[in-house]
Design an enzyme around this catalytic site. Structure first.
Site, PDB file in Angstrom:
ATOM      1  N   HIS A  21      25.197  48.096 -45.939  1.00  0.00           N
ATOM      2  CA  HIS A  21      24.082  47.153 -45.928  1.00  0.00           C
ATOM      3  C   HIS A  21      23.074  47.496 -47.013  1.00  0.00           C
ATOM      4  O   HIS A  21      23.294  48.383 -47.839  1.00  0.00           O
ATOM      5  CB  HIS A  21      23.447  47.090 -44.541  1.00  0.00           C
ATOM      6  N   HIS A  24      22.045  51.149 -47.583  1.00  0.00           N
ATOM      7  CA  HIS A  24      23.021  51.957 -48.314  1.00  0.00           C
ATOM      8  C   HIS A  24      22.941  51.650 -49.809  1.00  0.00           C
ATOM      9  O   HIS A  24      22.968  52.543 -50.648  1.00  0.00           O
ATOM     10  CB  HIS A  24      24.445  51.664 -47.831  1.00  0.00           C
ATOM     11  N   CYS A 130      22.327  61.287 -28.262  1.00  0.00           N
ATOM     12  CA  CYS A 130      22.379  59.896 -28.739  1.00  0.00           C
ATOM     13  C   CYS A 130      23.466  59.799 -29.801  1.00  0.00           C
ATOM     14  O   CYS A 130      23.365  60.461 -30.840  1.00  0.00           O
ATOM     15  CB  CYS A 130      21.044  59.437 -29.320  1.00  0.00           C
ATOM     16  N   CYS A 133      22.170  58.478 -33.301  1.00  0.00           N
ATOM     17  CA  CYS A 133      21.555  59.494 -34.177  1.00  0.00           C
ATOM     18  C   CYS A 133      22.511  60.648 -34.433  1.00  0.00           C
ATOM     19  O   CYS A 133      22.294  61.430 -35.344  1.00  0.00           O
ATOM     20  CB  CYS A 133      20.313  60.122 -33.549  1.00  0.00           C
ATOM     21  N   CYS A 147      16.952  55.301 -26.764  1.00  0.00           N
ATOM     22  CA  CYS A 147      16.613  55.863 -28.074  1.00  0.00           C
ATOM     23  C   CYS A 147      15.955  54.746 -28.867  1.00  0.00           C
ATOM     24  O   CYS A 147      16.537  53.672 -29.040  1.00  0.00           O
ATOM     25  CB  CYS A 147      17.873  56.345 -28.787  1.00  0.00           C
ATOM     26  N   HIS A 150      17.996  53.351 -31.908  1.00  0.00           N
ATOM     27  CA  HIS A 150      19.294  52.689 -31.710  1.00  0.00           C
ATOM     28  C   HIS A 150      19.342  51.802 -30.480  1.00  0.00           C
ATOM     29  O   HIS A 150      20.383  51.198 -30.207  1.00  0.00           O
ATOM     30  CB  HIS A 150      20.411  53.733 -31.685  1.00  0.00           C
ATOM     31  N   LYS A 298      13.034  45.478 -38.928  1.00  0.00           N
ATOM     32  CA  LYS A 298      14.330  46.103 -39.153  1.00  0.00           C
ATOM     33  C   LYS A 298      15.398  45.006 -39.143  1.00  0.00           C
ATOM     34  O   LYS A 298      15.338  44.101 -38.311  1.00  0.00           O
ATOM     35  CB  LYS A 298      14.571  47.080 -37.989  1.00  0.00           C
ATOM     36  N   LYS A 301      21.372  41.938 -36.324  1.00  0.00           N
ATOM     37  CA  LYS A 301      22.134  40.718 -36.050  1.00  0.00           C
ATOM     38  C   LYS A 301      21.349  39.813 -35.106  1.00  0.00           C
ATOM     39  O   LYS A 301      21.301  38.611 -35.278  1.00  0.00           O
ATOM     40  CB  LYS A 301      23.472  41.088 -35.409  1.00  0.00           C
TER      41      LYS A 301
HETATM   42  N1  MSP Z   1      25.654  60.088 -42.033  1.00  0.00           N
HETATM   43  C1  MSP Z   1      24.271  60.348 -41.948  1.00  0.00           C
HETATM   44  C2  MSP Z   1      23.769  61.039 -43.210  1.00  0.00           C
HETATM   45  C3  MSP Z   1      24.430  62.330 -43.512  1.00  0.00           C
HETATM   46  S1  MSP Z   1      23.858  62.998 -45.008  1.00  0.00           S
HETATM   47  C4  MSP Z   1      24.502  64.518 -45.044  1.00  0.00           C
HETATM   48  C5  MSP Z   1      23.528  59.036 -41.761  1.00  0.00           C
HETATM   49  N2  MSP Z   1      24.188  57.931 -42.114  1.00  0.00           N
HETATM   50  S2  MSP Z   1      23.616  56.439 -42.044  1.00  0.00           S
HETATM   51  O1  MSP Z   1      24.668  55.600 -42.574  1.00  0.00           O
HETATM   52  O2  MSP Z   1      23.155  56.162 -40.722  1.00  0.00           O
HETATM   53  O3  MSP Z   1      22.353  56.365 -42.921  1.00  0.00           O
HETATM   54  C6  MSP Z   1      22.332  56.945 -44.164  1.00  0.00           C
HETATM   55  C7  MSP Z   1      21.098  56.631 -44.950  1.00  0.00           C
HETATM   56  O4  MSP Z   1      20.878  55.241 -45.027  1.00  0.00           O
HETATM   57  C8  MSP Z   1      19.832  57.273 -44.418  1.00  0.00           C
HETATM   58  O5  MSP Z   1      19.183  57.922 -45.492  1.00  0.00           O
HETATM   59  C9  MSP Z   1      19.005  56.107 -43.985  1.00  0.00           C
HETATM   60  O6  MSP Z   1      17.664  56.342 -44.211  1.00  0.00           O
HETATM   61  C10 MSP Z   1      19.507  55.029 -44.916  1.00  0.00           C
HETATM   62  N3  MSP Z   1      19.216  53.726 -44.374  1.00  0.00           N
HETATM   63  C11 MSP Z   1      19.729  53.150 -43.264  1.00  0.00           C
HETATM   64  N4  MSP Z   1      19.109  51.952 -43.086  1.00  0.00           N
HETATM   65  C12 MSP Z   1      18.188  51.760 -44.047  1.00  0.00           C
HETATM   66  C13 MSP Z   1      17.333  50.722 -44.414  1.00  0.00           C
HETATM   67  N5  MSP Z   1      17.228  49.612 -43.732  1.00  0.00           N
HETATM   68  N6  MSP Z   1      16.594  50.915 -45.539  1.00  0.00           N
HETATM   69  C14 MSP Z   1      16.714  52.015 -46.341  1.00  0.00           C
HETATM   70  N7  MSP Z   1      17.530  52.982 -46.032  1.00  0.00           N
HETATM   71  C15 MSP Z   1      18.198  52.927 -44.849  1.00  0.00           C
HETATM   72  O7  MSP Z   1      22.389  59.050 -41.355  1.00  0.00           O
END
Ligand code: MSP
Length: 487
Positions: A21, A24, A130, A133, A147, A150, A298, A301
């Site tokens: 998304h 990422h 959780c 998380c 949580c 989530h 945030k 869906k």
């Molecule tokens: N797998 C762990 C990270 C392990 S690093 C050794 C994780 N994954 S995650 O897919 O849930 O999220 C990864 C990153 O995406 C986090 O830095 C999180 O802040 C970022 N984001 C998730 N949603 C986001 C937004 N809506 N906006 C910006 N960044 C966001 O946590």
């Protein structure tokens, strides 16, 4: 280890239990800009990204589609890689924690080192876990029993786990962070972790019983336990460089971690403590960005406010999406994106701003110059360099748009289409070349198109055609009029 001429940056590794998304895309884009910039100033650079695969979420998501985790993961990894290709993300390696050749040896080596430092002990534990998380959370953190991140109820578990002596490192971490030996940007996040450390760091569970975590890296010398996912995941930052399997690229270590604010304590407490325990250097910098929201909320869906980066790229192109995220989202605070905001920014600053400027200057150049302007190999703009050195990415982007505005104003004032003065027009082209060059880390394709047009002394095709109607909901091309206003 001498790595002053090298630059190493990592994105978080993402849970691939849903397609990538905007969050990422954002984190990886920040890393991409930093990498491209450091390559430009001549540093040997390395950019690591990847997927964090040992989560039960994967098992559940695969089951829901009647797939094996392996098959499901292949598809998800392909969708991450395809987004990165579309967004022009120039990563050097895509690491997967399920990779037994690349990642496992180093994760196992890390565990052994923690054990050797006597930082692991077995103990029984009851807590609330959780799965969203992938961490134990406290009663205090729950909102209405759920949580808050989530929106789901944690599971109460009583287990025999290995614990890591995090508490032992509290003072040392406090010291290192206060003195910026472990630099955390921005300051607000540094203060946040310092106050968390001051409130007390407890030892943390670093493994789970195998029957609870079937999917993961077995604890060396205790097959009944699986490594806790965050121990496994954080270690990717060094296993990607060959830690535990020949150390081929370890000369890049230590590097810069780009992370979201929600995973601050893992990166600025757990991870540095693990590194000290394992006898490795601390990261140079942890750069913490905010969250991307849509309409101030945030994306979800249920709210129907999800903006899919792929769709946006299909309609507007990669550089327009890069532009929006880099300039219209604060690098360190939460930032908002909606289709309306995006269109407004596109029309005002890309179609009318940059696109129009390029068309104006190149039309003049093509019409009045007898040959292409020779542009000296551009030295990087010092101001831009200093912003990027401090990770002030949004300020750097604003700086480029100030230059765009100034050049536009200069054309308006000098009216070169009246004087037809080759020197005046040549100067405008040189200034445009500087802008083109400055854009290269931010909008690489656009930068190249501008520099090529200058080299060939030819108008490029409209870089950002003005949009006439809202994009179609089927993801097809929006109507573009293809015009640019002439001087
Ligand atoms: N797998 C762990 C990270 C392990 S690093 C050794 C994780 N994954 S995650 O897919 O849930 O999220 C990864 C990153 O995406 C986090 O830095 C999180 O802040 C970022 N984001 C998730 N949603 C986001 C937004 N809506 N906006 C910006 N960044 C966001 O946590």
């Amino acid at each position: 280890m001498n790595n002053k001429d090298t630059f190493y940056v990592t994105s978080p590794i993402f849970y691939p239990n849903a397609k990538p998304h905007m969050g990422h895309a954002y984190a990886t884009l920040l890393c991409d800009v930093l990498t491209r910039f450091h390559r430009l100033v001549g540093m040997e650079s390395y950019f690591l990204t990847g997927t964090d695969e040992h989560t039960e979420k994967i098992v559940k998501a695969a089951e829901a589609q009647s797939k094996k985790p392996g098959e499901y993961l292949e598809e998800m990894v392909t969708s991450f890689k395809s987004l990165y290709a579309k967004l022009n993300i120039s990563y050097d390696q895509f690491i997967r924690t399920s990779d037994k050749d690349v990642h496992w040896p180093g994760a196992i080596e890390m565990w052994k080192r923690l054990a050797k430092s006597d930082d692991l002990y077995k103990s029984s534990y009851t807590g609330l876990y959780c799965i969203g998380c992938e961490t134990f959370i406290t009663e205090k953190e729950l909102v209405d029993g759920l949580c808050p991140d989530h929106n789901m109820a944690p599971e109460e578990v009583t287990e025999e786990n290995y614990f890591f002596r995090l508490s032992k490192y509290a003072n040392q971490l406090k010291e290192l962070i206060s003195k910026d030996e472990l630099k955390i940007i921005p300051k607000s996040r540094k203060n946040e972790i310092l106050s968390l450390i001051k409130s007390g760091l407890h030892d943390v569970s670093f493994s789970r019983p195998k029957e609870k975590m079937t999917w993961g890296i077995p604890v060396p010398s205790d097959e009944s336990q699986t490594m806790y996912i965050w121990v496994d995941a954080l270690t990717n930052y060094v296993t990607g460089l060959g830690f535990g399997r020949g150390e081929e690229k370890m000369y890049f270590w230590p590097g810069v971690h780009v992370i979201g604010k929600d995973i601050l304590r893992f990166h600025t407490a757990f991870w540095p403590a693990m590194l000290i325990s394992a006898g490795l250097e601390l990261p140079k910098t942890v750069f913490v960005h905010g969250m991307i929201t849509s309409g101030g909320k945030k994306m979800s869906k249920t709210l129907g406010n999800i903006i899919d980066p792929q769709e946006l790229i299909n309609v507007y192109g990669a550089d327009a999406v890069r532009y929006y995220l880099l300039r219209h989202v604060s690098s360190t605070e939460d930032g908002d994106i909606t289709k309306e905001l995006f269109r407004e920014a596109y029309n005002a600053n890309l179609a009318n701003g940059l696109g129009n400027l390029v068309a104006r200057v190149m039309k003049l150049a093509e019409t009045y110059l007898s040959k292409p302007v020779t542009v000296q190999h551009s030295v990087l703009n010092k101001e831009l360099e200093s912003y990027l050195d401090k990770f002030e990415i949004q300020k750097a982007a604003n700086h480029i748009w100030e230059k765009i505005g100034k050049l536009d104003a200069e054309i308006q004032e000098t009216k070169p289409w009246e004087s037809k003065d080759e020197k005046v027009i040549g100067d405008l082209v040189i200034k445009l070349a500087h802008i083109g060059h400055s854009l290269s880390s931010f909008m690489p394709d656009t930068s190249e198109k501008i520099l090529t047009a200058i080299k060939e002394n030819k108008m490029p095709e409209a870089l950002f055609p003005r949009l006439l109607a809202p994009e179609r909901s089927d993801g097809g091309q929006a109507r573009k009029d293809g015009s640019t206003s002439s001087p």
